[in-house]
Design a protein around this motif. Structure first.
Motif, PDB file in Angstrom:
ATOM      1  N   THR A  28      24.320  51.633  39.703  1.00  0.00           N
ATOM      2  CA  THR A  28      24.736  50.707  40.740  1.00  0.00           C
ATOM      3  C   THR A  28      24.919  51.488  42.032  1.00  0.00           C
ATOM      4  O   THR A  28      24.939  52.718  42.025  1.00  0.00           O
ATOM      5  CB  THR A  28      26.031  49.971  40.364  1.00  0.00           C
ATOM      6  N   SER A  29      25.069  50.784  43.127  1.00  0.00           N
ATOM      7  CA  SER A  29      25.319  51.460  44.400  1.00  0.00           C
ATOM      8  C   SER A  29      26.427  50.710  45.144  1.00  0.00           C
ATOM      9  O   SER A  29      26.669  49.529  44.911  1.00  0.00           O
ATOM     10  CB  SER A  29      24.044  51.520  45.244  1.00  0.00           C
ATOM     11  N   ASN A  30      27.082  51.431  46.052  1.00  0.00           N
ATOM     12  CA  ASN A  30      28.196  50.888  46.843  1.00  0.00           C
ATOM     13  C   ASN A  30      29.312  50.277  45.999  1.00  0.00           C
ATOM     14  O   ASN A  30      29.833  49.207  46.333  1.00  0.00           O
ATOM     15  CB  ASN A  30      27.711  49.821  47.829  1.00  0.00           C
ATOM     16  N   PRO A  31      29.698  50.903  44.908  1.00  0.00           N
ATOM     17  CA  PRO A  31      30.793  50.317  44.128  1.00  0.00           C
ATOM     18  C   PRO A  31      32.143  50.581  44.783  1.00  0.00           C
ATOM     19  O   PRO A  31      32.308  51.553  45.526  1.00  0.00           O
ATOM     20  CB  PRO A  31      30.700  51.053  42.794  1.00  0.00           C
ATOM     21  N   ASN A  32      33.120  49.712  44.511  1.00  0.00           N
ATOM     22  CA  ASN A  32      34.518  50.071  44.721  1.00  0.00           C
ATOM     23  C   ASN A  32      34.874  51.044  43.607  1.00  0.00           C
ATOM     24  O   ASN A  32      34.508  50.826  42.454  1.00  0.00           O
ATOM     25  CB  ASN A  32      35.446  48.865  44.574  1.00  0.00           C
ATOM     26  N   LEU A  33      35.602  52.078  43.947  1.00  0.00           N
ATOM     27  CA  LEU A  33      36.027  53.039  42.928  1.00  0.00           C
ATOM     28  C   LEU A  33      37.547  53.147  42.932  1.00  0.00           C
ATOM     29  O   LEU A  33      38.171  53.073  43.995  1.00  0.00           O
ATOM     30  CB  LEU A  33      35.398  54.410  43.192  1.00  0.00           C
ATOM     31  N   TYR A  34      38.112  53.326  41.760  1.00  0.00           N
ATOM     32  CA  TYR A  34      39.558  53.323  41.606  1.00  0.00           C
ATOM     33  C   TYR A  34      39.997  54.466  40.708  1.00  0.00           C
ATOM     34  O   TYR A  34      39.307  54.819  39.749  1.00  0.00           O
ATOM     35  CB  TYR A  34      40.038  52.016  40.965  1.00  0.00           C
ATOM     36  N   TRP A  35      41.181  54.986  40.984  1.00  0.00           N
ATOM     37  CA  TRP A  35      41.894  55.851  40.049  1.00  0.00           C
ATOM     38  C   TRP A  35      43.216  55.177  39.697  1.00  0.00           C
ATOM     39  O   TRP A  35      43.983  54.813  40.588  1.00  0.00           O
ATOM     40  CB  TRP A  35      42.185  57.228  40.642  1.00  0.00           C
ATOM     41  N   TYR A  36      43.448  55.027  38.393  1.00  0.00           N
ATOM     42  CA  TYR A  36      44.699  54.480  37.887  1.00  0.00           C
ATOM     43  C   TYR A  36      45.378  55.536  37.031  1.00  0.00           C
ATOM     44  O   TYR A  36      44.732  56.384  36.429  1.00  0.00           O
ATOM     45  CB  TYR A  36      44.456  53.251  37.011  1.00  0.00           C
ATOM     46  N   ARG A  37      46.704  55.417  36.954  1.00  0.00           N
ATOM     47  CA  ARG A  37      47.456  56.232  36.019  1.00  0.00           C
ATOM     48  C   ARG A  37      48.268  55.313  35.125  1.00  0.00           C
ATOM     49  O   ARG A  37      48.860  54.339  35.598  1.00  0.00           O
ATOM     50  CB  ARG A  37      48.385  57.214  36.723  1.00  0.00           C
ATOM     51  N   GLN A  38      48.286  55.654  33.854  1.00  0.00           N
ATOM     52  CA  GLN A  38      49.059  54.886  32.888  1.00  0.00           C
ATOM     53  C   GLN A  38      49.991  55.846  32.163  1.00  0.00           C
ATOM     54  O   GLN A  38      49.543  56.689  31.392  1.00  0.00           O
ATOM     55  CB  GLN A  38      48.128  54.198  31.891  1.00  0.00           C
ATOM     56  N   ALA A  39      51.295  55.726  32.443  1.00  0.00           N
ATOM     57  CA  ALA A  39      52.261  56.533  31.708  1.00  0.00           C
ATOM     58  C   ALA A  39      52.391  55.959  30.304  1.00  0.00           C
ATOM     59  O   ALA A  39      52.077  54.781  30.078  1.00  0.00           O
ATOM     60  CB  ALA A  39      53.595  56.533  32.440  1.00  0.00           C
ATOM     61  N   GLY A  41      53.023  54.020  27.237  1.00  0.00           N
ATOM     62  CA  GLY A  41      53.639  52.721  27.016  1.00  0.00           C
ATOM     63  C   GLY A  41      53.847  51.899  28.279  1.00  0.00           C
ATOM     64  O   GLY A  41      54.585  50.914  28.252  1.00  0.00           O
ATOM     65  N   ARG A  42      53.164  52.279  29.339  1.00  0.00           N
ATOM     66  CA  ARG A  42      53.366  51.569  30.608  1.00  0.00           C
ATOM     67  C   ARG A  42      52.083  50.903  31.075  1.00  0.00           C
ATOM     68  O   ARG A  42      51.018  51.068  30.498  1.00  0.00           O
ATOM     69  CB  ARG A  42      53.851  52.573  31.668  1.00  0.00           C
ATOM     70  N   GLY A  43      52.184  50.205  32.161  1.00  0.00           N
ATOM     71  CA  GLY A  43      51.025  49.531  32.732  1.00  0.00           C
ATOM     72  C   GLY A  43      50.178  50.447  33.579  1.00  0.00           C
ATOM     73  O   GLY A  43      50.353  51.660  33.593  1.00  0.00           O
ATOM     74  N   LEU A  44      49.250  49.833  34.292  1.00  0.00           N
ATOM     75  CA  LEU A  44      48.306  50.587  35.121  1.00  0.00           C
ATOM     76  C   LEU A  44      48.823  50.667  36.556  1.00  0.00           C
ATOM     77  O   LEU A  44      49.033  49.653  37.201  1.00  0.00           O
ATOM     78  CB  LEU A  44      46.951  49.908  35.110  1.00  0.00           C
ATOM     79  N   GLN A  45      48.997  51.882  37.020  1.00  0.00           N
ATOM     80  CA  GLN A  45      49.437  52.096  38.395  1.00  0.00           C
ATOM     81  C   GLN A  45      48.235  52.534  39.222  1.00  0.00           C
ATOM     82  O   GLN A  45      47.613  53.558  38.929  1.00  0.00           O
ATOM     83  CB  GLN A  45      50.530  53.159  38.448  1.00  0.00           C
ATOM     84  N   LEU A  46      47.912  51.763  40.241  1.00  0.00           N
ATOM     85  CA  LEU A  46      46.788  52.123  41.110  1.00  0.00           C
ATOM     86  C   LEU A  46      47.181  53.303  41.984  1.00  0.00           C
ATOM     87  O   LEU A  46      48.176  53.252  42.693  1.00  0.00           O
ATOM     88  CB  LEU A  46      46.382  50.934  41.973  1.00  0.00           C
ATOM     89  N   LEU A  47      46.400  54.377  41.928  1.00  0.00           N
ATOM     90  CA  LEU A  47      46.683  55.576  42.709  1.00  0.00           C
ATOM     91  C   LEU A  47      45.850  55.589  43.990  1.00  0.00           C
ATOM     92  O   LEU A  47      46.382  55.786  45.080  1.00  0.00           O
ATOM     93  CB  LEU A  47      46.365  56.829  41.893  1.00  0.00           C
ATOM     94  N   PHE A  48      44.549  55.432  43.836  1.00  0.00           N
ATOM     95  CA  PHE A  48      43.641  55.485  44.973  1.00  0.00           C
ATOM     96  C   PHE A  48      42.523  54.472  44.770  1.00  0.00           C
ATOM     97  O   PHE A  48      42.158  54.156  43.648  1.00  0.00           O
ATOM     98  CB  PHE A  48      42.995  56.874  45.114  1.00  0.00           C
ATOM     99  N   TYR A  49      41.989  53.995  45.873  1.00  0.00           N
ATOM    100  CA  TYR A  49      40.768  53.229  45.784  1.00  0.00           C
ATOM    101  C   TYR A  49      39.882  53.569  46.978  1.00  0.00           C
ATOM    102  O   TYR A  49      40.365  54.031  48.015  1.00  0.00           O
ATOM    103  CB  TYR A  49      41.016  51.728  45.673  1.00  0.00           C
ATOM    104  N   SER A  50      38.591  53.340  46.769  1.00  0.00           N
ATOM    105  CA  SER A  50      37.613  53.711  47.792  1.00  0.00           C
ATOM    106  C   SER A  50      36.538  52.643  47.879  1.00  0.00           C
ATOM    107  O   SER A  50      36.002  52.210  46.865  1.00  0.00           O
ATOM    108  CB  SER A  50      36.987  55.063  47.442  1.00  0.00           C
ATOM    109  N   VAL A  51      36.231  52.243  49.102  1.00  0.00           N
ATOM    110  CA  VAL A  51      35.178  51.251  49.298  1.00  0.00           C
ATOM    111  C   VAL A  51      33.891  51.883  49.806  1.00  0.00           C
ATOM    112  O   VAL A  51      32.887  51.191  49.986  1.00  0.00           O
ATOM    113  CB  VAL A  51      35.632  50.130  50.244  1.00  0.00           C
ATOM    114  N   GLY A  52      33.916  53.193  50.048  1.00  0.00           N
ATOM    115  CA  GLY A  52      32.702  53.863  50.515  1.00  0.00           C
ATOM    116  C   GLY A  52      32.903  55.362  50.592  1.00  0.00           C
ATOM    117  O   GLY A  52      34.028  55.869  50.446  1.00  0.00           O
TER     118      GLY A  52
END
Lengths: 113, 111
Positions: A28-39, A41-52
């Protein structure tokens, strides 16, 4: 078809050491990219995202940084790891400007000792 | 900022029983998505809801999107051991690229 690769799968690092986790997307090209952290037993915490390329948004102040040197490459880094950086790190992508599903990598389980 | 809250955090279910997990947003969403994460695995997309009041079914799973597009629910009937895992809802706004995830509902099943 699109695939997402994330490595390493597991990592044990001493406090104060640097970190580099890499994520690449294929098909694919031009995806949104994300980094999440999950401690544990915990949920997903969004750390960073990138649109380009070179465009990084940070969601929470922290000891980590992210870079997007190429369209389909997303890197999570730290200069000096803290014990609190331990967790399960997930890279994900979805289509730019689309209300479509997010695809996750297999994750990296980081333990800082 | 946008917050997506999910309850309950834990759900212990007797095999064969039904249960529901709920998702609430502080802002109106353009869509809501649901994911399932098996123990030790990564989240996998289940479904997306876009329309106000939308209801979708996947076998024993029923997903609803509220009329105001601020809440959603996942109802599982006749729970099986294969339903074990953490279920996340995630929403995005029309002018925002990023998904905001709820904290998840971790489901355990008693045989």
């Amino acid at each position: 078809s699109q695939t997402i690769h994330q490595w390493p799968a597991t990592l044990v690092q001493p406090v104060g050491s640097p970190l580099s986790l890499e994520c690449t997307v294929e098909g694919t090209s031009n995806p949104n990219l994300y980094w999440y952290r999950q401690a544990a037993g915990r949920g997903l915490q969004l750390l960073f995202y990138s649109v380009g390329i070179g465009q990084i948004s940070s969601e929470v102040p922290q000891n980590l940084s992210a870079s997007r040197p190429q369209d389909r490459q997303f890197i999570l880094s730290s200069k000096k790891l803290l014990l609190s950086d331990s967790g399960f790190y997930l890279c994900a992508w979805d289509f730019l400007r689309g209300n479509t599903e997010a695809f996750f990598g297999q994750g990296t389980r980081l333990t800082v000792v | 900022g946008q917050q997506v809250m999910q309850i309950p955090q834990y759900q212990h279910v007797q095999e064969g029983e039904d249960f529901t997990t709920y998702c609430n947003s502080s802002t109106t969403l353009s869509n809501i998505q649901w994911y399932k994460q098996r123990p030790g695995g990564h989240p996998v997309f289940l479904i997306q809801l876009v329309k106000s009041g939308e209801v979708k079914k996947q076998k024993r799973l029923t997903f609803q999107f509220g009329e105001a597009k601020k809440n959603s629910s996942l109802h599982i009937t006749a729970t099986q051991t294969t339903d074990v895992g953490t279920y996340f809802c995630a929403g995005s706004k029309s002018n925002d690229y990023k998904l905001s995830f709820g904290a998840g509902t971790t489901v355990t099943v008693r045989a």
